[in-house]
Enzyme design. Structure first.
Site, PDB file in Angstrom:
ATOM      1  N   ILE A 165       0.992  -9.922   9.222  1.00 12.20           N
ATOM      2  CA  ILE A 165       1.429  -9.848   7.825  1.00 12.20           C
ATOM      3  C   ILE A 165       1.365  -8.413   7.316  1.00 12.20           C
ATOM      4  CG2 ILE A 165       0.754 -12.234   7.401  1.00 12.20           C
ATOM      5  CD1 ILE A 165      -1.628 -11.174   5.795  1.00 12.20           C
ATOM      6  N   CYS A 166       2.251  -8.096   6.401  1.00  7.48           N
ATOM      7  CA  CYS A 166       2.315  -6.748   5.841  1.00  7.48           C
ATOM      8  C   CYS A 166       1.268  -6.600   4.737  1.00  7.48           C
ATOM      9  CB  CYS A 166       3.707  -6.488   5.272  1.00  7.48           C
ATOM     10  SG  CYS A 166       3.861  -4.882   4.481  1.00  7.48           S
ATOM     11  N   LEU A 167       0.311  -5.708   4.971  1.00 10.23           N
ATOM     12  CA  LEU A 167      -0.738  -5.423   3.988  1.00 10.23           C
ATOM     13  C   LEU A 167      -0.731  -3.944   3.593  1.00 10.23           C
ATOM     14  CD1 LEU A 167      -3.640  -7.448   5.646  1.00 10.23           C
ATOM     15  CD2 LEU A 167      -2.248  -8.129   3.701  1.00 10.23           C
TER      16      LEU A 167
END
Length: 168
Positions: free
Chosen positions: A118-120
């Site tokens: 996931i993009c964090l």
């Protein structure tokens, strides 16, 4: 600037003290103890969520504490959407946050990297960087994965990209 909701979440998760990663074998064991305590202690995030009926993940690790896996779920319109979760502890941990992956969602949203990570980058990683070594796995779940799920899962459901799987 931290909003009230983030402040409340932060106050329910113990801050960690030991600055050690998997390469510092002796001290890493102490850091792992802190991580586990933050995840399962009576005043921890997971226990608070169980008491309020809003728990949303289960995690376990390998013996060395370097590979983590489990399940997370998101409730939408009274339906429980469940996903496998996995991540490795980076060798530069705790300076570098873990990259949380939901493999079955790989390629289903633009806010995800190859392998279902996931993009964090924009929101969580700067917060993590300002709070090394105080943040740990429980913080990554609460302040990284939870907001991501809250934004992405309803959108994926509305677009018909993910559908409810009955567990009967």
């Amino acid at each position: 600037m931290v909003d009230d909701s983030t402040r409340k979440t932060l106050s329910s998760i113990p801050l960690l003290q030991i600055r050690a990663g998997p390469r510092e074998k002796d001290v890493w064991v102490q850091r792992l103890k802190e991580e586990y305590q933050a995840l399962i202690k009576a005043c921890s995030y997971v226990e608070n969520n169980k008491q309020s009926g809003s728990d949303w993940f289960r995690l376990e690790s390998n013996k060395e504490g370097t590979k983590w896996f489990g399940k997370c779920w998101y409730m939408h319109n009274l339906l429980k959407y469940e996903f496998d979760i996995e991540f490795d502890i980076p060798v530069t941990y705790p300076t570098t946050a873990p990259e949380i992956a939901l493999p079955e969602l790989d390629g289903k949203t633009a806010k995800m990297y190859r392998g279902g990570k996931i993009c964090l980058t924009d929101h969580f990683k700067p917060l993590w960087a300002r709070n090394v070594p105080k943040f740990g796995i429980a913080h990554a779940m609460a302040l990284g994965l939870a907001p991501w799920l809250a934004v992405e899962v309803p959108d994926l459901i509305e677009k018909g990209i993910i559908t409810y799987k009955d567990k009967c």
